[in-house]
Design a protein around this motif. Structure first.
Motif, PDB file in Angstrom:
ATOM      1  N   UNK A  62       0.881  -1.171   0.000  1.00 16.29           N
ATOM      2  CA  UNK A  62       0.000   0.000   0.000  1.00 16.29           C
ATOM      3  C   UNK A  62       0.916   1.218   0.000  1.00 16.29           C
ATOM      4  N   UNK A  63       0.937   1.932  -1.137  1.00 22.38           N
ATOM      5  CA  UNK A  63       1.777   3.123  -1.262  1.00 22.38           C
ATOM      6  C   UNK A  63       0.889   4.354  -1.120  1.00 22.38           C
TER       7      UNK A  63
ATOM      8  N   UNK B  60       2.594   7.636  -7.599  1.00 25.36           N
ATOM      9  CA  UNK B  60       3.976   7.609  -8.106  1.00 25.36           C
ATOM     10  C   UNK B  60       4.791   6.559  -7.362  1.00 25.36           C
ATOM     11  N   UNK B  61       4.691   6.552  -6.019  1.00 20.55           N
ATOM     12  CA  UNK B  61       5.471   5.549  -5.279  1.00 20.55           C
ATOM     13  C   UNK B  61       4.920   4.141  -5.511  1.00 20.55           C
ATOM     14  N   UNK B  62       3.604   4.025  -5.774  1.00 23.82           N
ATOM     15  CA  UNK B  62       3.043   2.705  -6.120  1.00 23.82           C
ATOM     16  C   UNK B  62       3.644   2.217  -7.433  1.00 23.82           C
TER      17      UNK B  62
ATOM     18  N   UNK C  28      -0.677  -4.494  -5.486  1.00 24.57           N
ATOM     19  CA  UNK C  28      -0.248  -3.120  -5.162  1.00 24.57           C
ATOM     20  C   UNK C  28      -1.435  -2.159  -5.250  1.00 24.57           C
ATOM     21  N   UNK C  29      -1.574  -1.318  -4.196  1.00 20.71           N
ATOM     22  CA  UNK C  29      -2.615  -0.277  -4.164  1.00 20.71           C
ATOM     23  C   UNK C  29      -1.936   1.085  -3.977  1.00 20.71           C
TER      24      UNK C  29
ATOM     25  N   UNK D   5      -3.851  -4.265 -10.709  1.00 21.43           N
ATOM     26  CA  UNK D   5      -2.642  -4.480  -9.893  1.00 21.43           C
ATOM     27  C   UNK D   5      -2.949  -5.219  -8.597  1.00 21.43           C
ATOM     28  N   UNK D   6      -4.242  -5.605  -8.408  1.00 21.71           N
ATOM     29  CA  UNK D   6      -4.609  -6.396  -7.225  1.00 21.71           C
ATOM     30  C   UNK D   6      -5.413  -7.612  -7.666  1.00 21.71           C
TER      31      UNK D   6
END
Length: 349
Positions: A243-244, A248-250, A270-271, A329-330
Motif C-alpha cells: 500500500x503506497x 507515483x510511489x506505487x 499493489x494499491x 494491480x490487485x
C-alpha cells in the motif's frame, strides 16, 4: 494618447466622480447628465480598465491562488477545477507558486498589500499557515484546499484520507493479503498519518497486526516506492501486498517487484492513492484510492464566489469522499497447491 476618466469629465462638464457613477450604475443620477456622459464616452472611445472599474466597485474581479509548486502530480486537476468555476463567474485567476521560498513569499506579500485580488485559494506551502491565518483575520476571504490535517482557523475543503486508508486495507484483506508493505508519504504531513492510521486500524479490526518493519517512510516519489520494496527484500521480509501513499510511489513499487521476477498482482498486489492519470498507465494498471482533486478545486472556488455574492463562508471544512478504484494491480492471493497424495503401491507376494 489613451483617454482618461478626467478627459471624459472635462468634455461632459461634470466631476470624475459623476463619470465613475455612470460607469458603475451607482447612485441616483439626473438622466440627462447620465446620457450626456455616455454620449461623451462613446464619442471619445473611452474604455474603462477592468481594474479601474473593479477598484471603483471595491472589487478587482480577480482571485489569487497560492500553491507550493506546479510539479505536484495532482496540482493540474485542482487548478482546473478552480479555473472552471472562477472563469464561469467572470473572474480571473492570479497564480502564485512558492518555488523560490522567501523570495516567492515577498512577491506574494507585495501583491496582497496592493490588493491585487478579492479572495485567496490556498494549497498551503510549508510554513505559511500562520501568515495566511493573519490575512484571513484582517479580512481577506481565504479558502484552504487539502488541509493536511491542520484544521486552520478559516474555511477549507478536505478529503477523507483516513477512510481512503480503510478502503485500501479492506480490499487487500478481502483478497487474502495479510502481509502488506506500507510505503508512506512525507512523515510531517497530516494526510500521511491519516492514511496509515485508517489502514492499520482496519487490519487490526480483522485481527492482523501490521509488522512495524514493513512500514517504510517514503516521500511521495517514484524512487521511494522502489526503495521501499528494495528495503523489505534486503531485510528478507516477506510481503504479499504493497500500500503506497500515492500513485507515483506505487508505480515505483510495481517496477521494483517485477524486476525481482515476481508477478503483480498474483505474488504481490499493489494499491496506490490519488488516482492521477498515470495510474491507468502503469503495468499493470493501478488499483488506487481516488481523491476528488478537481472537485476540491471547484468546491473551494464556489465557496469564494458564494462569499462575493453575500453567502457567509462556512465554519466547518467541506469534506469530499475518496473512492477505491479497482484495476489490475490487485488480485486474490493464490491458494498454495497441495501436492497430490502418492499412489498406493501394492506389494506382490
Amino acid at each position: 494618447m489613451s483617454i482618461t476618466i478626467a478627459d471624459v469629465a472635462a468634455r461632459a462638464g461634470v466631476s470624475k466622480t459623476t463619470v465613475s457613477r455612470v460607469l458603475n450604475g451607482k447612485g441616483e443620477l439626473d438622466l440627462r447628465t447620465a446620457e450626456r456622459v455616455r454620449a461623451v464616452i462613446a464619442e471619445l472611445g473611452y474604455v474603462p480598465s477592468a481594474r479601474a472599474v473593479g477598484l471603483a466597485r471595491g472589487r478587482t474581479r480577480v482571485v489569487g491562488m497560492l500553491v507550493p509548486s506546479l510539479t505536484w502530480p495532482w496540482m493540474g486537476e485542482v487548478l482546473q477545477g478552480a479555473v472552471d468555476v472562477v472563469e464561469s463567474e467572470g473572474y480571473g485567476l492570479l497564480l502564485f507558486t512558492f518555488n523560490r521560498g522567501a523570495e516567492s513569499m515577498h512577491q506574494f506579500a507585495s501583491q496582497v498589500s496592493s490588493q491585487s485580488f478579492d479572495g485567496l485559494l490556498v494549497i498551503e506551502p510549508e510554513g505559511t499557515l500562520t501568515y495566511i491565518e493573519q490575512l484571513h483575520a484582517r479580512g481577506l476571504p481565504v479558502v484552504l484546499i487539502d488541509d493536511r490535517d491542520h484544521r486552520p482557523q478559516f474555511p477549507s475543503v478536505a478529503t477523507t484520507n483516513y477512510a481512503g486508508g480503510q478502503s485500501a486495507a479492506r480490499h487487500l484483506i478481502e483478497l487474502g493479503r495479510h502481509r502488506p508493505l506500507v510505503i508512506t508519504g512525507v512523515e510531517r504531513f497530516g494526510c500521511t498519518h491519516e492514511r496509515l492510521d485508517g489502514f492499520r486500524d482496519t487490519y487490526a479490526e480483522a485481527g492482523i497486526e501490521l509488522d512495524p518493519r514493513l512500514v517504510f517512510e517514503g516521500d511521495f516519489t517514484h524512487e521511494s516506492g522502489r526503495r521501499g520494496v528494495q528495503h523489505a527484500l534486503d531485510q528478507r521480509l516477506d510481503f504479499d501486498a504493497v500500500f503506497a501513499h500515492n500513485d507515483l510511489s506505487a508505480g515505483g513499487a510495481i517496477q521494483a517487484v517485477r524486476e525481482t521476477g515476481r508477478n503483480v498482482p498474483n505474488d504481490v498486489s499493489v494499491v496506490g492513492f490519488d488516482d492521477i492519470p498515470y495510474a491507468q498507465h502503469t503495468e499493470p494498471p493501478l488499483t488506487t484510492v481516488h481523491q476528488p482533486m478537481r472537485q476540491m478545486g471547484q468546491a473551494a472556488a464556489r465557496m469564494l464566489m458564494g462569499y462575493f455574492g453575500g453567502t457567509p463562508l462556512p465554519e466547518e471544512p467541506q469534506v469530499l469522499p475518496t473512492t477505491l478504484i479497482v484495476r489490475s494491480s490487485t488480485a486474490p492471493k493464490p491458494t498454495p497447491r497441495t501436492s497430490a497424495p502418492a499412489p498406493a503401491v501394492r506389494s506382490h507376494h
